[in-house]
Design an enzyme around this catalytic site. Structure first.
Site, PDB file in Angstrom:
ATOM      1  N   CYS A   8      11.172  -4.002  26.487  1.00 22.18           N
ATOM      2  CA  CYS A   8      10.641  -3.293  27.658  1.00 22.18           C
ATOM      3  C   CYS A   8      10.672  -4.189  28.897  1.00 22.18           C
ATOM      4  CB  CYS A   8       9.217  -2.836  27.375  1.00 22.18           C
ATOM      5  SG  CYS A   8       8.679  -1.494  28.445  1.00 22.18           S
ATOM      6  N   ASP A 134      -1.262  -0.567  22.684  1.00 22.38           N
ATOM      7  CA  ASP A 134      -1.153  -1.817  23.423  1.00 22.38           C
ATOM      8  C   ASP A 134      -2.538  -2.438  23.563  1.00 22.38           C
ATOM      9  OD1 ASP A 134      -0.120  -3.867  24.937  1.00 22.38           O
ATOM     10  OD2 ASP A 134       0.638  -2.596  26.547  1.00 22.38           O
TER      11      ASP A 134
END
Length: 216
Positions: A8, A134
Site C-alpha cells: 500500500c 489496522d
C-alpha cells in the site's frame, strides 16, 4: 490456504513493478491529502496503466478516507480501481453507497485496539467485499493508518468473518510471518514497513516482505 499480500501507498513506477514482479496480489494507492503517500487520481492512473490486460492477476485499490461522491467519480473516470478502500468513519449505509456508485467492491478498514473494535465488522458484512483491521492511531495523529503502529494480533486469532480480511499495522519483512501465524489472517497489508522514509518505498524491502509471505 496461501496468504496474499497488499503493498500500500505506492507512488512510483519502480515500486509498482517491484510489487507486481514480487507476487503482490493487491496494489494500494492513497488519496488522502495529509498522507505523505498521497496521489492524484490522474497520477495513479498513469501508474496502473501498464497493468491493463493482466486479467486480474493483481488488483488495484484506491485507498480513501471518508470520500465524497466527487472523489469516487473522479477515481472511476481515471484510475478505474478494482476496489475502493474506505479507511475513515464510514457507516454501513455509506459503504453501500460507495459500492453502488462506483460499481466495484469496498474494503472497509477498522481501527483496532480491543476486541470490540473487531466486532464492528459484523455490521458491514452485507455491504463490504473485504475487511481490513489496522492499528488504532495514537491520539492526535492526522493519519488513520500507515503509521507503523500495531495492535494485538491475537485479537483476530480464531475469528471468522463472512468476508476475507486483511491484517495491517506495523508489519514488516521481519515480523509478517509471525503475524500471520498468530492472527490466522488470510491477507496482509504493508505500507510504512517497506519504506526507507515516509512515503519512500524501498524495492528491496518490498521484495523481502513478499518473499517472507510466500515462504509460509
Amino acid at each position: 490456504m496461501t496468504t496474499k499480500a497488499k503493498i500500500c501507498g505506492l507512488s512510483t513506477p519502480e515500486a509498482v513493478s517491484t510489487a507486481v514482479n514480487g507476487g503482490a496480489a493487491y496494489l494500494g494507492f492513497i488519496f488522502f491529502e495529509k498522507s505523505p503517500r498521497n496521489l492524484t487520481p490522474e497520477a495513479a492512473a498513469r501508474l496502473v496503466a501498464p497493468l491493463q490486460g493482466r486479467n486480474g492477476a493483481v488488483k488495484t485499490v484506491a485507498v480513501t478516507v471518508d470520500p465524497d461522491d466527487a472523489l469516487i467519480d473522479r477515481l472511476m473516470a481515471t484510475m478505474k480501481p478494482d476496489l475502493i478502500q474506505a479507511h475513515g468513519k464510514e457507516t454501513p449505509a455509506r459503504v453501500r453507497q460507495i459500492a453502488e456508485r462506483s460499481g466495484v467492491g469496498v474494503i472497509k478498514a477498522f481501527s483496532v485496539s480491543s476486541a470490540s473494535d473487531v466486532d464492528q465488522a459484523r455490521a458491514f458484512e452485507t455491504v463490504a467485499e473485504q475487511f481490513l483491521f489496522d492499528a488504532r492511531p495514537v491520539e492526535g495523529s492526522v493519519l488513520p493508518g500507515g503509521t507503523g503502529a500495531r495492535f494485538d494480533w491475537t485479537l483476530l486469532d480464531g475469528r471468522r468473518f463472512a468476508r476475507p480480511h486483511f491484517l495491517a499495522g506495523g508489519l514488516d519483512p521481519w515480523n509478517v510471518a509471525d503475524a500471520i501465524r498468530v492472527s490466522g489472517a488470510p491477507l496482509v497489508d504493508v505500507s510504512s514497513g517497506v519504506e526507507r522514509g515516509p512515503g519512500l518505498k524501498d524495492p528491496a524491502l518490498i521484495t523481502a516482505f513478499l518473499d517472507a509471505v510466500k515462504r509460509l
